[in-house]
Write a protein that holds these residues in place. Structure first.
Motif, PDB file in Angstrom:
ATOM      1  N   GLN A 139      28.189  27.092  77.039  1.00 23.31           N
ATOM      2  CA  GLN A 139      27.304  28.288  76.739  1.00 23.31           C
ATOM      3  C   GLN A 139      28.901  29.354  77.744  1.00 23.31           C
ATOM      4  N   GLU A 199      12.704  36.178  76.791  1.00 27.11           N
ATOM      5  CA  GLU A 199      13.840  35.767  76.443  1.00 27.11           C
ATOM      6  C   GLU A 199      14.137  34.094  76.267  1.00 27.11           C
ATOM      7  N   ILE A 200      14.615  34.057  75.124  1.00 30.17           N
ATOM      8  CA  ILE A 200      15.184  32.489  75.275  1.00 30.17           C
ATOM      9  C   ILE A 200      16.663  32.222  75.301  1.00 30.17           C
ATOM     10  N   GLY A 201      16.747  31.533  75.850  1.00 28.42           N
ATOM     11  CA  GLY A 201      17.645  31.341  76.360  1.00 28.42           C
ATOM     12  C   GLY A 201      18.769  32.375  77.361  1.00 28.42           C
ATOM     13  N   THR A 202      17.830  32.022  79.290  1.00 24.15           N
ATOM     14  CA  THR A 202      18.405  32.743  80.503  1.00 24.15           C
ATOM     15  C   THR A 202      19.854  33.009  79.881  1.00 24.15           C
ATOM     16  N   SER A 218      24.033  33.565  81.629  1.00 27.16           N
ATOM     17  CA  SER A 218      24.073  34.154  82.664  1.00 27.16           C
ATOM     18  C   SER A 218      22.802  34.357  83.446  1.00 27.16           C
ATOM     19  N   GLN A 251      21.511  39.138  79.918  1.00 26.84           N
ATOM     20  CA  GLN A 251      20.698  39.964  79.297  1.00 26.84           C
ATOM     21  C   GLN A 251      19.589  39.944  79.843  1.00 26.84           C
ATOM     22  N   ILE A 303      13.862  31.431  79.473  1.00 28.89           N
ATOM     23  CA  ILE A 303      13.340  30.120  79.606  1.00 28.89           C
ATOM     24  C   ILE A 303      15.124  29.514  79.230  1.00 28.89           C
ATOM     25  N   GLU A 304      15.152  28.865  79.936  1.00 33.06           N
ATOM     26  CA  GLU A 304      16.070  27.970  79.595  1.00 33.06           C
ATOM     27  C   GLU A 304      17.036  26.463  79.761  1.00 33.06           C
ATOM     28  N   TYR A 305      17.209  26.052  78.792  1.00 34.11           N
ATOM     29  CA  TYR A 305      17.196  24.900  78.263  1.00 34.11           C
ATOM     30  C   TYR A 305      17.934  23.820  79.202  1.00 34.11           C
ATOM     31  N   ASN A 306      19.162  24.547  79.728  1.00 31.15           N
ATOM     32  CA  ASN A 306      20.202  23.423  80.356  1.00 31.15           C
ATOM     33  C   ASN A 306      20.150  23.333  82.088  1.00 31.15           C
ATOM     34  N   GLY A 312      12.708  26.304  75.190  1.00 32.33           N
ATOM     35  CA  GLY A 312      12.181  28.340  74.386  1.00 32.33           C
ATOM     36  C   GLY A 312      11.851  27.813  72.809  1.00 32.33           C
ATOM     37  N   SER A 313      12.054  27.082  72.347  1.00 36.02           N
ATOM     38  CA  SER A 313      12.070  26.902  70.924  1.00 36.02           C
ATOM     39  C   SER A 313      11.032  26.999  70.599  1.00 36.02           C
ATOM     40  N   THR A 329      18.876  34.048  72.195  1.00 34.51           N
ATOM     41  CA  THR A 329      19.715  34.988  71.860  1.00 34.51           C
ATOM     42  C   THR A 329      21.256  33.292  72.301  1.00 34.51           C
ATOM     43  N   LEU A 380      20.833  26.567  69.348  1.00 37.10           N
ATOM     44  CA  LEU A 380      19.596  26.947  69.831  1.00 37.10           C
ATOM     45  C   LEU A 380      19.290  25.406  69.612  1.00 37.10           C
ATOM     46  N   LEU A 381      18.784  24.617  71.055  1.00 37.31           N
ATOM     47  CA  LEU A 381      18.874  23.224  70.460  1.00 37.31           C
ATOM     48  C   LEU A 381      17.180  23.313  70.855  1.00 37.31           C
TER      49      LEU A 381
END
Ligand code: SAM
Length: 225
Positions: A64, A89-92, A94, A97, A111-114, A139-140, A155, A211-212
């Motif tokens: 990422q 925010e979807i995809g925290t 680092s 943002q 929200i972060e997926y990883n 986050g999807s 993001t 986005l997963l």
């Protein structure tokens, strides 16, 4: 691992980044002000320290990236964030943002997926004194517990605008989301008016990681080739 200190040198390099962003057409004073305050070098490994204020994306592990400052500025402007807005925010990633949104006065839910990125960077943000509400998950699907949101920022590149996000957007709300295949998206701005009517605007090219998740891309289509 991370260098928290914000030296005069880093501050000077950050002012240089603001000059570059202005040259590239970023003219929103609030967004420039927020980027001028968030110490981007703190989010990067030592090896990238001298380049932290280049207008470039850098790897943050797990395949990422930390978004390019120009992209962060552009998405923040498109989002039309105002003080007190509830922003999902979807995809925290680092968290960079997220810190820009917080500095703009938003109340941020991110929200972060990883799992590894989630642990590393939510911990870092807390140590830096940035307060958002974080979750590790998909986050999807949005975050129904805290909906509706005034603004939703995605993001990572989605295959389509998830219905779940539209449902969780407040009246007069805005979603900014890159839609399309790996690093070849269109940046869409979706508006919901006071009566719930939806309109979509194409705001140009975007190049995000996928986005997963359930309303995202199938992981195997990107990682098994
Ligand atoms: N906003 C980040 C920043 O400021 O550094 C950059 C985000 S990076 C370009 C995209 C992030 O989205 C990655 O950290 C990735 O793990 C995450 N992601 C991908 N699919 C996701 C999903 N379904 N839910 C939440 N996060 C997701």
């Amino acid at each position: 691992m991370f260098v928290i200190e914000d030296t005069y040198r880093q501050q000077g390099l950050r002012r240089g980044l603001l000059r570059i962003l202005k040259e590239k057409g970023i003219d929103n004073p609030e967004v420039l002000g927020a980027i001028g305050k968030v110490p981007r070098h703190v989010f990067l490994e030592r090896a990238f320290l001298e380049h932290a204020y280049d207008d470039k994306a850098f790897p943050i592990g797990e395949g990422q990236t930390i978004s390019q400052p120009y992209t962060v500025a552009r998405q923040s402007i498109l989002l039309e964030v105002q003080k007190g807005h509830k922003v999902l925010e979807i995809g925290t990633g680092s968290g960079y943002q997220c810190c820009v949104l917080l500095t703009l006065g938003a109340k941020v839910f991110s929200i972060e997926y990883n799992q590894n990125l989630f642990r590393t960077y939510t911990n870092l943000l807390q140590r830096m004194g940035y307060n958002a509400t974080f979750r590790c998950g998909d986050g999807s699907l949005g975050w129904p517990t805290y909906a509706p949101f005034d603004r939703i920022l995605v993001t990572a590149g989605a295959p389509a605008v998830p219905d779940a996000l539209i449902a969780q957007l407040a009246p007069n709300g805005i979603i900014v989301i890159p839609v399309g295949a790996d690093r070849q998206q269109r940046m869409l701005r979706i508006r919901k008016d006071a009566h719930g009517n939806i309109t979509s605007e194409d705001c140009g090219e975007a190049a995000f990681v996928p986005l997963l998740g359930e309303n995202g891309w199938d992981k195997t289509s990107f990682f098994n080739r």
